[in-house]
Design an enzyme around this catalytic site. Sequence first.
Site, PDB file in Angstrom:
ATOM      1  N   TRP A 102       2.946   6.788   2.831  1.00 42.45           N
ATOM      2  CA  TRP A 102       1.973   5.916   1.654  1.00 42.45           C
ATOM      3  C   TRP A 102       2.096   5.614   0.785  1.00 42.45           C
ATOM      4  CZ3 TRP A 102      -0.398   3.666   5.795  1.00 42.45           C
ATOM      5  CH2 TRP A 102      -0.919   3.803   7.285  1.00 42.45           C
ATOM      6  N   ASP A 158      -4.293   7.441  -4.427  1.00 46.56           N
ATOM      7  CA  ASP A 158      -4.413   6.433  -3.330  1.00 46.56           C
ATOM      8  C   ASP A 158      -4.823   8.069  -3.222  1.00 46.56           C
ATOM      9  OD1 ASP A 158      -5.053   6.515  -0.877  1.00 46.56           O
ATOM     10  OD2 ASP A 158      -2.539   5.836  -0.800  1.00 46.56           O
ATOM     11  N   LYS A 184     -11.878   8.288   6.906  1.00 48.11           N
ATOM     12  CA  LYS A 184     -11.283  10.006   7.566  1.00 48.11           C
ATOM     13  C   LYS A 184     -12.088  10.528   6.619  1.00 48.11           C
ATOM     14  CE  LYS A 184      -6.957   8.834   6.088  1.00 48.11           C
ATOM     15  NZ  LYS A 184      -6.008   8.244   7.592  1.00 48.11           N
TER      16      LYS A 184
HETATM   17  C1  PLP Z   1      -3.113   8.659   2.715  1.00 54.06           C
HETATM   18  C2  PLP Z   1      -3.180   7.444   3.473  1.00 54.06           C
HETATM   19  N1  PLP Z   1      -3.103   6.411   2.457  1.00 54.06           N
HETATM   20  C3  PLP Z   1      -3.390   4.788   2.525  1.00 54.06           C
HETATM   21  C4  PLP Z   1      -3.738   5.208   4.360  1.00 54.06           C
HETATM   22  C5  PLP Z   1      -3.739   3.079   5.149  1.00 54.06           C
HETATM   23  O1  PLP Z   1      -4.679   3.131   4.925  1.00 54.06           O
HETATM   24  P1  PLP Z   1      -5.352   1.444   5.878  1.00 54.06           P
HETATM   25  O2  PLP Z   1      -5.224   1.728   7.078  1.00 54.06           O
HETATM   26  O3  PLP Z   1      -7.096   1.136   5.255  1.00 54.06           O
HETATM   27  O4  PLP Z   1      -5.255   0.653   5.385  1.00 54.06           O
HETATM   28  C6  PLP Z   1      -4.031   5.771   5.392  1.00 54.06           C
HETATM   29  C7  PLP Z   1      -3.727   5.793   6.573  1.00 54.06           C
HETATM   30  O5  PLP Z   1      -3.698   6.464   7.431  1.00 54.06           O
HETATM   31  C8  PLP Z   1      -3.821   6.851   4.130  1.00 54.06           C
HETATM   32  O6  PLP Z   1      -3.183   7.697   5.633  1.00 54.06           O
END
Ligand code: PLP
Length: 359
Positions: A102, A170, A194
């Site tokens: 991510w 994030d 989550k």
């Molecule tokens: C730490 C993290 N950042 C970003 C995301 C992406 O999130 P989204 O699906 O809401 O765009 C996730 C998805 O699992 C994640 O775990």
Amino acid sequence: MERTTNFNAGPAALPLDVLQKAQKEFVNFNDTGMSVMELSHRSTEYDAVHQKAKSLLKELMDIPDDYDILFLQGGASLQFSMLPMNFLTPEQTAHFIVTGAWSEKALAEAKLFGNTSVTATSADSNHNHIPEADLSGIKDGAYLHITSNNTIFGTQWKEFPNSTIPLVADMSSDILSRKIDVKTFDVIYGGAQKNLGPSGVTVVIMKKSWLENENANVPKMLKYSTHTKADSLYNTPPTFAIYMLSLVLEWLAENGGVEAAERRNQEKADVLYGTIDASGGFYAGHAAKDSRSHMNVTFTLRDSSLTKKFVEEAKAAKMTGLGGHRSVGGCRASIYNAVSLADCEKLAQFMRKFQQENE
Ligand SMILES: Cc1ncc(COP(=O)(O)O)c(C=O)c1O
């Protein structure tokens, strides 16, 4: 009906009390004779839901008055783009500590708008730890971006970096799982699916003064100021997801708030990591001990050919979501706030039994 014990990484388990309350109110919300989904987002009834979600989040996270709270769409993934689009000019540099897939995605988006620099990375050890970061060289820069919890690799920052430039995090997979000092950050963001509720809403917490640096040349929907000025009601927000968020926050407040959640999460993590460590190598944790996530427990089996059997037998025992991500292999148990200590004990017991039968 027996509920499935849900170890999914996201969308993930929601508290049963929350689901039942939503069910009870589903066709007649607050005596309106309508579902909350049918209310106008401009109605006073919906506004009460919207404001409740905001004020509960503010209270639970102790968010200071000089921060805006936004409910946006597009997931955390859109934040990867919106942040540099608004706050990174071609002359500036955004710094990243890369601790997993991510972070890499956030970095790739920033590259489209300005210069980027990787301050530290754990890539050469398949992201099994949070790397030491020497920030002394960072004198200026648009911001430093971190991922507080690495959902795929199962690592988590224990102490946040002491940054002299704006810190952006994030927190998709550990928001509200532990006490943090919001003032350390200029921006915190996370998809709800989550720890906060269902998918469909993304929470952004942003220091008001930071908005002064916003790039004027950005389409209206992608500008933060559009949403701060309109209290996240510039266009139709995901009303049902925000309603569910308000119920999850209410549930958390009724269950002792973030401090109690942090204690529960520590106990839950101890049960699973304890089982891994006591297995004599039958199970091996992916994350280095000092970086272990309290939200995503990643582990492999010494005999990897047993992984499929493990996941299948767990499923037969009504435990789901235990397959690991392909980049780590093995298994992953995501134990967000709505997963109980009893759920983790059930999994630990299964792990011990599986070991006895297959060693
Ligand atoms: C730490 C993290 N950042 C970003 C995301 C992406 O999130 P989204 O699906 O809401 O765009 C996730 C998805 O699992 C994640 O775990």
